[in-house]
Design an enzyme around this catalytic site. Sequence first.
Site, PDB file in Angstrom:
ATOM      1  N   ASP A  51       0.849  -1.186   0.000  1.00  0.00           N
ATOM      2  CA  ASP A  51       0.000   0.000   0.000  1.00  0.00           C
ATOM      3  C   ASP A  51       0.888   1.241   0.000  1.00  0.00           C
ATOM      4  OD1 ASP A  51      -3.214   0.491   0.952  1.00  0.00           O
ATOM      5  OD2 ASP A  51      -1.829   2.190   1.114  1.00  0.00           O
ATOM      6  N   ILE A  52       0.481   2.251  -0.769  1.00  0.00           N
ATOM      7  CA  ILE A  52       1.273   3.474  -0.909  1.00  0.00           C
ATOM      8  C   ILE A  52       1.257   4.309   0.386  1.00  0.00           C
ATOM      9  CG2 ILE A  52      -0.508   5.067  -1.782  1.00  0.00           C
ATOM     10  CD1 ILE A  52       1.521   5.881  -3.980  1.00  0.00           C
ATOM     11  N   ASN A 108     -12.695  -3.370   2.402  1.00  0.00           N
ATOM     12  CA  ASN A 108     -13.621  -2.251   2.557  1.00  0.00           C
ATOM     13  C   ASN A 108     -14.608  -2.297   1.396  1.00  0.00           C
ATOM     14  OD1 ASN A 108     -12.468  -1.168   4.894  1.00  0.00           O
ATOM     15  ND2 ASN A 108     -10.897  -0.109   3.709  1.00  0.00           N
ATOM     16  N   GLY A 114     -15.610   3.111   3.678  1.00  0.00           N
ATOM     17  CA  GLY A 114     -14.514   3.973   3.219  1.00  0.00           C
ATOM     18  C   GLY A 114     -13.769   3.446   2.014  1.00  0.00           C
ATOM     19  N   GLN A 115     -14.433   2.640   1.165  1.00  0.00           N
ATOM     20  CA  GLN A 115     -13.753   2.170  -0.049  1.00  0.00           C
ATOM     21  C   GLN A 115     -13.470   3.358  -0.961  1.00  0.00           C
ATOM     22  OE1 GLN A 115     -15.878  -0.829  -2.323  1.00  0.00           O
ATOM     23  NE2 GLN A 115     -14.176  -1.086  -3.783  1.00  0.00           N
ATOM     24  N   HIS A 121     -10.002  -5.250  -3.302  1.00  0.00           N
ATOM     25  CA  HIS A 121      -8.640  -5.452  -2.800  1.00  0.00           C
ATOM     26  C   HIS A 121      -8.723  -5.905  -1.358  1.00  0.00           C
ATOM     27  CE1 HIS A 121      -9.891  -1.235  -2.565  1.00  0.00           C
ATOM     28  NE2 HIS A 121      -9.272  -1.181  -1.398  1.00  0.00           N
ATOM     29  N   LEU A 122      -7.886  -6.858  -1.043  1.00  0.00           N
ATOM     30  CA  LEU A 122      -7.784  -7.370   0.318  1.00  0.00           C
ATOM     31  C   LEU A 122      -6.614  -6.666   0.988  1.00  0.00           C
ATOM     32  CD1 LEU A 122      -8.489  -9.419   2.539  1.00  0.00           C
ATOM     33  CD2 LEU A 122      -7.168 -11.122   1.282  1.00  0.00           C
ATOM     34  N   HIS A 123      -6.925  -5.846   2.019  1.00  0.00           N
ATOM     35  CA  HIS A 123      -5.858  -5.233   2.818  1.00  0.00           C
ATOM     36  C   HIS A 123      -5.332  -6.284   3.789  1.00  0.00           C
ATOM     37  CE1 HIS A 123      -6.753  -0.803   2.210  1.00  0.00           C
ATOM     38  NE2 HIS A 123      -7.957  -1.266   1.926  1.00  0.00           N
TER      39      HIS A 123
HETATM   40  P1  5GP Z   1      -9.711   1.453   0.191  1.00  0.00           P
HETATM   41  O1  5GP Z   1      -9.777   2.779   0.909  1.00  0.00           O
HETATM   42  O2  5GP Z   1     -10.408   1.518  -1.145  1.00  0.00           O
HETATM   43  O3  5GP Z   1     -10.126   0.285   1.017  1.00  0.00           O
HETATM   44  O4  5GP Z   1      -8.172   1.202  -0.069  1.00  0.00           O
HETATM   45  C1  5GP Z   1      -7.470   1.733  -1.126  1.00  0.00           C
HETATM   46  C2  5GP Z   1      -6.023   1.651  -0.747  1.00  0.00           C
HETATM   47  O5  5GP Z   1      -5.245   1.858  -1.902  1.00  0.00           O
HETATM   48  C3  5GP Z   1      -5.595   2.711   0.277  1.00  0.00           C
HETATM   49  O6  5GP Z   1      -5.077   2.067   1.436  1.00  0.00           O
HETATM   50  C4  5GP Z   1      -4.556   3.534  -0.465  1.00  0.00           C
HETATM   51  O7  5GP Z   1      -3.485   3.944   0.352  1.00  0.00           O
HETATM   52  C5  5GP Z   1      -4.108   2.583  -1.563  1.00  0.00           C
HETATM   53  N1  5GP Z   1      -3.665   3.260  -2.770  1.00  0.00           N
HETATM   54  C6  5GP Z   1      -4.298   4.300  -3.388  1.00  0.00           C
HETATM   55  N2  5GP Z   1      -3.609   4.660  -4.489  1.00  0.00           N
HETATM   56  C7  5GP Z   1      -2.526   3.834  -4.549  1.00  0.00           C
HETATM   57  C8  5GP Z   1      -1.437   3.732  -5.465  1.00  0.00           C
HETATM   58  O8  5GP Z   1      -1.313   4.453  -6.454  1.00  0.00           O
HETATM   59  N3  5GP Z   1      -0.515   2.758  -5.215  1.00  0.00           N
HETATM   60  C9  5GP Z   1      -0.611   1.933  -4.128  1.00  0.00           C
HETATM   61  N4  5GP Z   1       0.348   1.035  -3.966  1.00  0.00           N
HETATM   62  N5  5GP Z   1      -1.631   1.997  -3.250  1.00  0.00           N
HETATM   63  C10 5GP Z   1      -2.575   2.937  -3.458  1.00  0.00           C
END
Ligand code: 5GP
Length: 138
Positions: A51-52, A108, A114-115, A121-123
Amino acid sequence: MCKLNCSCPNRQLFYYLILTMSENCLFCKIIKGEIPSKKIYEDDDVFAFYDIAPQAPVHFLVVPKRHISTIMDMQPTDCELVGKMLYRAQIIAKELGIEESGARFVFNCKADAGQTVFHIHLHVLGGQVMGWPPFPKD
Ligand code: 5GP
Ligand code: ZN
């Protein structure tokens, strides 16, 4: 509801929208290598990367290569694919040294959770003790 093999404007619009959604999808672009990422693992079905903006000492994402917008869009035919995501997630978690300490495996889904990226995607978060429940009480 139109038939599966019909070519009515509704169905054409449906497939156009699916195509457009995946063409503009951040994670589809990461999978294709159009946007750089710190890749951990890749096979024919799944892709894993860090994750970034990590929310824990270990925080990586496992995604299917095929675009599925949210867990609410999952179909019976996706069960094996989502199982592969979870299986790969635990293998990587072990490789990253959090087998004994444990981890949180999170999907999420939509606004209340908060998606922000609409490609499932699985965190996987680990490397520290986490609170529960995962939201403020008041
Ligand atoms: P969500 O909030 O949809 O559950 O998670 C999206 C995740 O993607 C967040 O934790 C966010 O930090 C990550 N993310 C968003 N943009 C990028 C990116 O460009 N590269 C990477 N590696 N992760 C990203
Ligand atoms: Zn996508």
